[in-house]
Design a protein around this motif. Structure first.
Motif, PDB file in Angstrom:
ATOM      1  N   ASP A 182       0.882  -1.167   0.000  1.00 16.33           N
ATOM      2  CA  ASP A 182       0.000   0.000   0.000  1.00 16.33           C
ATOM      3  C   ASP A 182       0.922   1.219   0.000  1.00 16.33           C
ATOM      4  OD1 ASP A 182      -1.695   2.103   0.422  1.00 16.33           O
ATOM      5  OD2 ASP A 182      -2.589   1.329   2.264  1.00 16.33           O
ATOM      6  N   GLN A 184       0.323   4.340  -0.359  1.00 12.46           N
ATOM      7  CA  GLN A 184      -0.124   5.463   0.461  1.00 12.46           C
ATOM      8  C   GLN A 184       0.332   5.289   1.905  1.00 12.46           C
ATOM      9  OE1 GLN A 184      -4.070   7.967   0.528  1.00 12.46           O
ATOM     10  NE2 GLN A 184      -4.505   6.041   1.577  1.00 12.46           N
ATOM     11  N   GLU A 188       2.896   7.719   3.896  1.00  7.39           N
ATOM     12  CA  GLU A 188       2.479   8.360   5.148  1.00  7.39           C
ATOM     13  C   GLU A 188       3.470   8.062   6.261  1.00  7.39           C
ATOM     14  OE1 GLU A 188      -2.371   8.582   4.506  1.00  7.39           O
ATOM     15  OE2 GLU A 188      -1.506   6.957   5.688  1.00  7.39           O
ATOM     16  N   SER A 318       2.278  13.333   1.694  1.00  5.95           N
ATOM     17  CA  SER A 318       1.942  11.933   1.396  1.00  5.95           C
ATOM     18  C   SER A 318       0.685  11.852   0.534  1.00  5.95           C
ATOM     19  CB  SER A 318       1.748  11.139   2.689  1.00  5.95           C
ATOM     20  OG  SER A 318       0.728  11.686   3.498  1.00  5.95           O
ATOM     21  N   SER A 319      -0.283  12.738   0.778  1.00  9.24           N
ATOM     22  CA  SER A 319      -1.484  12.774  -0.059  1.00  9.24           C
ATOM     23  C   SER A 319      -1.115  13.145  -1.497  1.00  9.24           C
ATOM     24  CB  SER A 319      -2.480  13.798   0.506  1.00  9.24           C
ATOM     25  OG  SER A 319      -3.516  14.069  -0.415  1.00  9.24           O
ATOM     26  N   THR A 322       0.733  10.281  -3.276  1.00 16.26           N
ATOM     27  CA  THR A 322      -0.132   9.130  -3.566  1.00 16.26           C
ATOM     28  C   THR A 322      -0.895   9.346  -4.864  1.00 16.26           C
ATOM     29  OG1 THR A 322      -0.399   8.608  -1.205  1.00 16.26           O
ATOM     30  CG2 THR A 322      -2.042   7.715  -2.719  1.00 16.26           C
ATOM     31  N   TRP A 323      -1.519  10.516  -4.997  1.00 19.15           N
ATOM     32  CA  TRP A 323      -2.267  10.810  -6.222  1.00 19.15           C
ATOM     33  C   TRP A 323      -1.321  10.960  -7.417  1.00 19.15           C
ATOM     34  CZ3 TRP A 323      -7.251   9.928  -6.298  1.00 19.15           C
ATOM     35  CH2 TRP A 323      -7.977   9.994  -5.094  1.00 19.15           C
ATOM     36  N   ARG A 502      -7.198  11.997   1.245  1.00 18.71           N
ATOM     37  CA  ARG A 502      -6.569  10.679   1.209  1.00 18.71           C
ATOM     38  C   ARG A 502      -7.297   9.776   0.222  1.00 18.71           C
ATOM     39  NH1 ARG A 502      -6.899   7.677   5.400  1.00 18.71           N
ATOM     40  NH2 ARG A 502      -4.817   6.772   5.318  1.00 18.71           N
ATOM     41  N   GLY A 506      -6.322   3.067   0.137  1.00 20.49           N
ATOM     42  CA  GLY A 506      -4.901   3.090  -0.157  1.00 20.49           C
ATOM     43  C   GLY A 506      -4.598   2.921  -1.638  1.00 20.49           C
TER      44      GLY A 506
END
Length: 514
Positions: A182, A184, A188, A318-319, A322-323, A502, A506
């Motif tokens: 995961d 994400q 994080e 982290s957001s 992730t995207w 978020r 994940g």
């Protein structure tokens, strides 16, 4: 017994209100006389007595996309709304309105009592949850520190260690074992370790192999942030007050999570204060040491400061990353352009150009114009802080002519702003890093009131440069050494609207060494 009767009474009242709303909503949806705020085809729909409540309840699970659709149809991407409980306000995605709130008439748009009340249990009197003199006091100290070379060097040292000693080995192990990660969660944990070291020079080792005390702290921190944000989406404010008073449901879980966070941070601060009595700490580069020097030794004050910076540093970068990794997973041409840029920068190192294992320097990070553009473009579409809210102190009129009453709140949606054709063109919903580059391939910025990801005016984000250092260091290293395959990349991920944006469930990936 009194508490039980109070709660049962509140439940009965809530059920009665919901039934009434359902009846009125059903009746009104059959009527041809329903009109929206601006025109029959624009603005949030309003109903007698209950305002936007039925629509809010219906679309609360997809609030960002629903409100974006509404604002897109409004002439200036702005609409008023109200709900029972004296909730009255304006939502906008119009840059002149945003500039008016954040800069031109800044003093009239503080955080306000509603915002502060909903987050006070978690953030206390930290910089992101205060107004007036208390905000100015913290802002002055933080502003000075974020502009020092020593802090920038500390950021580079911290990020370099986390990337080289922890993130890369973790990804290599996953590649060897062909294990699904995961991403994400990994990002994080990476961000949490980094910001804890920056905030108070404590390493929670959340990216380590072993279960650590820091991981318990991180889980409690995540729960506290998520549950605190849900307070903003409460349909009936009095229900929140009853749950808080009785300590039940989500408020019970929130109290437990906040207790864990506060206890953990208090222990660190008390240890630092004991150390300060016996030795000099002025040489430390972390933010806690600087605030201790300037503002003294109040444990609560220092705790609130530290928690605010952890929240900002952990969740935002982290957001965004992730995207970013999800977006580029279906755009190999973007990945190739980033890698070509990295190879060009490596080649300029002379004899050391082939040593891909080295961490990029600050100057090299600044040369990554295409990577900078790609990360910025991902934040345009998926801003870490999707919506920001201010309170209005005195009656005002926004630049587009919208009236704002005293006591109302005004929200601007960075999520909606990134999806407006009038601002970004017909390809506004497409991922196009090139829109951020000039003819020579050099990154060109936009007004902070059009690209409102880092806010603007006196409250503009102090950690913007630090965030880009972290995000570019991670993205460059991962893309240079690994192939990242997103599992189910053809599916559009859902979002969780916490204090930051978020990804629900994940981001499952497989990594292979390049």
């Amino acid at each position: 017994m009194e508490s039980i009767l109070l709660f049962q009474g509140a439940q009965l009242l809530s059920i009665s209100i919901i039934l009434l709303i359902a009846y009125i909503y059903r009746h009104n949806t059959k009527s041809k006389n329903i009109t929206a705020t601006n025109s029959p085809d624009a603005g949030f729909p309003h109903y007698p007595m209950i305002g936007t409540l039925p629509s809010f309840l219906k679309h609360r699970h997809r609030f960002l996309d629903w409100s974006t659709d509404i604002l897109r149809r409004c002439p200036t991407h702005t609409s008023c709304f109200f709900r029972p409980g004296k909730i009255h306000g304006v939502m906008t995605a119009y840059p002149p309105n945003v500039e008016h709130m954040l800069k031109t008439n800044f003093e009239n748009y503080p955080k306000g009592p509603r915002f502060i009340f909903l987050l006070r249990d978690f953030l206390g009197d930290g910089i992101f949850n205060v107004d007036a003199d208390l905000w100015k006091l913290q802002r002055k100290t933080a502003s000075y520190e974020f502009n020092t070379k020593s802090l920038r060097n500390f950021v580079m040292e911290t990020v370099g260690f986390e990337v080289g000693a922890r993130l890369v080995p973790l990804l290599k192990q996953a590649a060897q074992l062909d294990r699904v990660l995961d991403l994400q969660d990994v990002l994080e944990r990476f961000a949490f370790d980094s910001i804890c070291r920056l905030a108070f020079n404590f390493d929670p080792e959340c990216l380590g192999d072993d279960e650590s005390v820091g991981k318990e702290f991180m889980r409690a921190f995540e729960d506290a942030a998520t549950l605190s944000s849900r307070r903003f989406m409460t349909a009936f404010p009095f229900v929140l007050l009853v749950k808080k008073r009785l300590g039940i449901g989500s408020e019970r879980r929130l109290k437990a999570a906040i207790g864990t966070v506060h206890e953990f941070v208090n222990q660190i601060i008390e240890a630092r204060l004991r150390r300060a009595k016996t030795e000099e700490i002025g040489g430390d580069a972390d933010l806690l040491s600087r605030f201790m020097e300037v503002h003294g030794g109040s444990v609560k004050f220092l705790r609130d400061v530290a928690i605010s910076f952890i929240l900002a540093g952990r969740d935002t970068s982290s957001s965004a990353l992730t995207w970013f990794f999800w977006l580029i997973s279906s755009r190999p041409e973007v990945v190739e352009k980033i890698r070509a840029e990295l190879e060009h920068i490596r080649s300029r190192r002379g004899n050391n150009g082939g040593q891909a294992g080295e961490i990029y320097s600050f100057d090299e990070l600044r040369e990554m114009h295409y990577l900078h553009a790609a990360i910025t473009e991902s934040m345009r579409l998926y801003p870490p802080v999707a919506v920001d809210t201010k309170a209005c102190l005195s009656d005002d009129v926004l630049p587009d002519g919208t009236f704002v009453g005293a006591g109302w709140f005004v929200s601007y949606s960075a999520y909606a702003m990134g999806r407006m054709e009038s601002m970004w063109g017909k390809d506004c919903e497409e991922f196009v890093p090139e829109r951020w580059l000039d003819e020579e391939g050099v990154f060109k910025g936009e007004s902070p009131y059009k690209f409102a990801v880092f806010h603007g005016g006196p409250r503009v984000c102090l950690g913007k440069e630090m965030a880009y250092i972290q995000m570019k260091s991670v993205a460059a290293k991962v893309l240079e050494e690994f192939e990242v395959e997103v599992v189910g990349k053809e599916r559009q991920p859902e979002y969780v609207l916490s204090l930051t944006l978020r990804m629900k469930g994940g981001l499952s990936v497989r990594v292979r060494q390049g």
